[in-house]
Write an enzyme that holds these catalytic residues in place. Structure first.
Site, mmCIF file in Angstrom:
data_model
loop_
_atom_site.group_PDB
_atom_site.id
_atom_site.type_symbol
_atom_site.label_atom_id
_atom_site.label_comp_id
_atom_site.label_asym_id
_atom_site.label_seq_id
_atom_site.Cartn_x
_atom_site.Cartn_y
_atom_site.Cartn_z
ATOM 1 N N PRO A 1 0.813 -1.218 0.000
ATOM 2 C CA PRO A 1 0.000 0.000 0.000
ATOM 3 C C PRO A 1 0.851 1.276 0.000
ATOM 4 C CG PRO A 1 -0.009 -1.039 2.160
ATOM 5 C CD PRO A 1 0.714 -1.963 1.245
ATOM 6 N N GLU A 2 0.611 2.130 -0.948
ATOM 7 C CA GLU A 2 1.192 3.466 -0.917
ATOM 8 C C GLU A 2 0.029 4.442 -0.811
ATOM 9 O OE1 GLU A 2 4.728 4.499 -2.956
ATOM 10 O OE2 GLU A 2 5.000 2.490 -3.749
#
Length: 288
Positions: free
Chosen positions: A2-3
């Site tokens: 996840p960014e």
DNA sequence: CTTCAAACCTGTGGGC
DNA sequence: TGCCCACAGGTTTGAA
């Protein structure tokens, strides 16, 4: 992993499915998941019992829940973290680390994290530059999607650094939310080599690479934000964006979409950097 | 003060 | 078939 775009998708899901509800009980199944909550597991679970969640907020890759007692539950998903909203009778996930049941008896909130780089903690809110943020992340800069993001300031800070441009992009105190993937994409779009010394960036180049980072993240958010209506709020790094829209990251040996030259992979900070040898030529050896 | 690098984790997949 | 190791990478921490 996840960014920022994935974290924002999670935040929106939490706002929709969890805000306004009262926590009935909290349970920690793996102490490492709350290692950043110094007072410990019992303090964590005890203080959350009976508290109402007011809102879901985010800065960079951090997100937090505003609680009615004035503090916040801060979360970072790390490499493999997920926040899921699940019916209570759903079997426990293999890497379930914490769960929160609600007074309304509806779907519960679960923190699942295979590699336990992520974690949860309670934090006091402090005001930084006019915005309330958890005290433990007061040093994290605004991200490019923040309405109050100061692009001119970021350009100045970037050029004031004495390091390589990609290291500066990953510095969360300069601009937050940029990870290895979006750094490589932003550098490819702005035709800059990852090792370019920041002191040699023109103002125009610095502005271009920061704009590119903001653009690629905004595009990823659109591509990955299609599941807002699902009750099952999931983040697994598998959003459609990654399959079709990356120009540099992970494409070693594949042709550059601009010039056809095979993308190269360089070792960088115990990980990898992907770039086009022709569009992003290696900078001259720097003289310190 | 600034910059840099190791440590923290575990599942996956390639090589042998 | 099965073992071993490289690899994935954001953040913290301490060293230089």
């Amino acid at each position: 992993m996840p960014e920022l775009p994935e974290v924002e998708t999670v935040r929106a899901g939490l706002e929709r499915h969890v805000a306004g509800r009262v926590i009935a009980s909290a349970e920690v199944l793996h102490p490492r998941a709350i290692r950043r909550h110094v007072p410990g597991v019992e303090d964590f679970t005890g203080r959350l019992c009976g508290v109402k969640i007011e809102a879901a907020r985010r800065r960079g890759k951090y997100l937090w829940l505003d609680l009615a007692d004035g503090e916040a539950m801060l979360a970072h998903l790390g490499m493999s973290g997920q926040l899921l909203v699940q019916p209570e009778d759903t079997p426990a996930e293999k890497h379930l680390r914490a769960r929160f049941r609600f007074a309304d008896g509806g779907p519960e909130l679960r923190f699942v994290d295979q590699r336990t780089f992520g974690g949860l903690a309670l934090a006091e809110l402090v005001e930084v530059d006019g915005t309330a943020v958890p005290n433990t992340i007061a040093h994290i800069a605004r991200d490019p999607m923040d309405p109050l993001f100061d692009a001119a300031l970021a350009v100045r800070l970037l050029r004031a650094k004495r390091t390589e441009v990609k290291r500066a992009l990953l510095d969360q105190t300069l601009v937050s939310g940029v990870g290895n993937i979006y750094a490589d994409e932003a550098l490819w779009r702005s035709r800059l080599h990852w090792a370019r010394p920041t002191e040699r960036l023109t103002a125009k180049q610095a502005q271009a690479v920061l704009s590119a980072a903001a653009e690629v993240m905004a595009e990823a958010l659109v591509a990955g934000g299609t599941s807002f209506d699902a009750l099952y709020v999931n983040v697994n790094g598998q959003s459609g964006y990654f399959d079709r829209s990356l120009d540099a990251y992970g494409r070693v040996g594949e042709p550059c979409r601009r010039c056809g030259t095979p993308i190269r992979r360089d070792p960088f900070m115990n990980r990898s950097s992907f770039s086009c040898p022709r569009c992003q030529p290696k900078p001259r050896t720097r003289t310190r």
